[in-house]
Scaffold this active site. Structure first.
Site, PDB file in Angstrom:
ATOM      1  N   GLU A   1      44.394  48.203  39.101  1.00 44.16           N
ATOM      2  CA  GLU A   1      45.315  48.369  37.976  1.00 44.16           C
ATOM      3  C   GLU A   1      46.775  48.368  38.405  1.00 44.16           C
ATOM      4  O   GLU A   1      47.642  47.888  37.672  1.00 44.16           O
ATOM      5  CB  GLU A   1      44.986  49.664  37.215  1.00 44.16           C
TER       6      GLU A   1
ATOM      7  N   PHE B   1      42.540  54.122  32.812  1.00 43.11           N
ATOM      8  CA  PHE B   1      43.057  53.564  34.053  1.00 43.11           C
ATOM      9  C   PHE B   1      44.551  53.266  33.939  1.00 43.11           C
ATOM     10  O   PHE B   1      45.294  53.420  34.910  1.00 43.11           O
ATOM     11  CB  PHE B   1      42.291  52.305  34.428  1.00 43.11           C
TER      12      PHE B   1
END
Length: 328
Positions: free
Chosen positions: A74, A99
């Site tokens: 991410e 996330f």
């Protein structure tokens, strides 16, 4: 009035929260993104190995040369999106909300928000839209992001909101965070002469006794509860606030100033989300209005089937109806 938990026909932890028989549109975000990309060659899509689960696969299939699969990284996802925005592209970067908020906050803050780049973060599974427990339930994402300068936060109700929000987010300067509703998404707001306007709240339904201030899927529940309460001679106004930041205080406070019993409804913990946004605006304006919070508790939630969890934590239409009747 007491209610019992609904009998479940499935124990699937990712069961839809859309009611049986309700009108839906398949992947409205993904299709809206393709339409926006057809009109604007700067738009690109990125995902952190979750394209299928954030409806980003629609763009990937339609325009493979404008989609970038970044893998389960991410931080890299946001860093790459920032670099693309620096070159003049308009990225939409999708992952799960947990996330984006917990794992990659610093990259979003310093790479995207601080230079005020037009990067649009698309967060799947916001709030209680999955039964897979705290590892996937982003119940505090708006609280995390509200303090970030320059970041616009949008919490759409349905397919109408999503379809109309995408091109407006692409055209707006600066970064945004969109709480995604994916898959088969309910269509609700087309019955209320409604259009999405970034930064604006809308009064969907007038009422004299109670006012609901709602965002996200809870606007659907607010409208359902208002119809039920009408049978008890309770007249409910519903104000939909799809943009959490910047917040349309003028529209919301104009409704609260009328002196009715008021509730905020949100698919988020009561800490740091819509409830505290509205409460702060009320205090700052000196209205002296009491507001009830219909929201998730400040705790890690259970895993399980969504209908059961929504009832347990007070987000179901039955729960809303019961609470209002008990407090009138």
């Amino acid at each position: 009035m007491t209610t019992t938990a609904p009998k479940l026909k499935t124990s699937a932890m990712i069961a839809s929260f859309v009611d049986p028989g309700q009108r839906t549109v398949a992947a409205p975000f993904g299709h809206a993104l393709v339409r926006a990309a057809e009109a604007d060659p700067r738009i690109v899509g990125l995902s952190a190995d979750l394209a299928k689960y954030t409806d980003m696969h629609i763009l990937a299939q339609a325009m493979p040369d404008r989609f970038f699969q970044m893998g389960m990284a991410e931080q890299l996802l946001f860093g790459a999106a920032a670099g693309m925005a620096e070159t003049g592209l308009v990225p939409f970067a999708s992952t799960y909300s947990v996330f984006a908020a917990r794992r990659a906050y610093d990259f979003l803050c310093l790479d995207i928000a601080e230079p005020n780049l037009n990067v649009n973060i698309v967060g799947g599974l916001p709030g209680l839209t999955t039964g897979y427990g705290p590892s996937h339930q982003a119940t505090e994402d708006m609280a995390i992001f509200r303090g970030m300068p320059n970041l616009t936060i949008v919490d759409p109700c349905d397919s109408v909101d999503l379809e109309q929000a995408v091109p407006q987010l692409a055209a707006a300067p600066g970064p945004s965070y969109l709480r995604l509703l994916r898959g088969k998404v309910a269509t609700v707001l087309d019955e209320y002469d409604y259009t999405f306007e970034l930064g604006k709240a809308k009064v969907l339904r007038p009422g004299n006794d109670v006012v609901f201030i709602s965002s996200g899927l809870m606007t659907m529940r607010a409208l359902q509860a208002a119809e039920r309460l009408e049978r008890h001679n309770v007249d409910v106004s519903v104000v939909h606030t799809p943009t959490i930041k910047p917040f349309d205080s003028d529209t919301v406070l104009a409704e609260l100033a009328k002196g009715r019993r008021a509730y905020t409804l949100e698919n988020h913990t009561r800490v740091g989300g819509l409830f505290e946004t509205v409460a702060a605006a009320v205090v700052e304006r000196g209205l002296g209005v009491r507001i009830g919070a219909i929201a998730l508790p400040d705790e890690f939630l259970d895993a399980g089937a969504l209908p059961t969890l929504h009832h347990r934590y007070g987000l179901s239409t039955d729960s809303i109806e019961s609470r209002v009747l008990a407090e009138l």
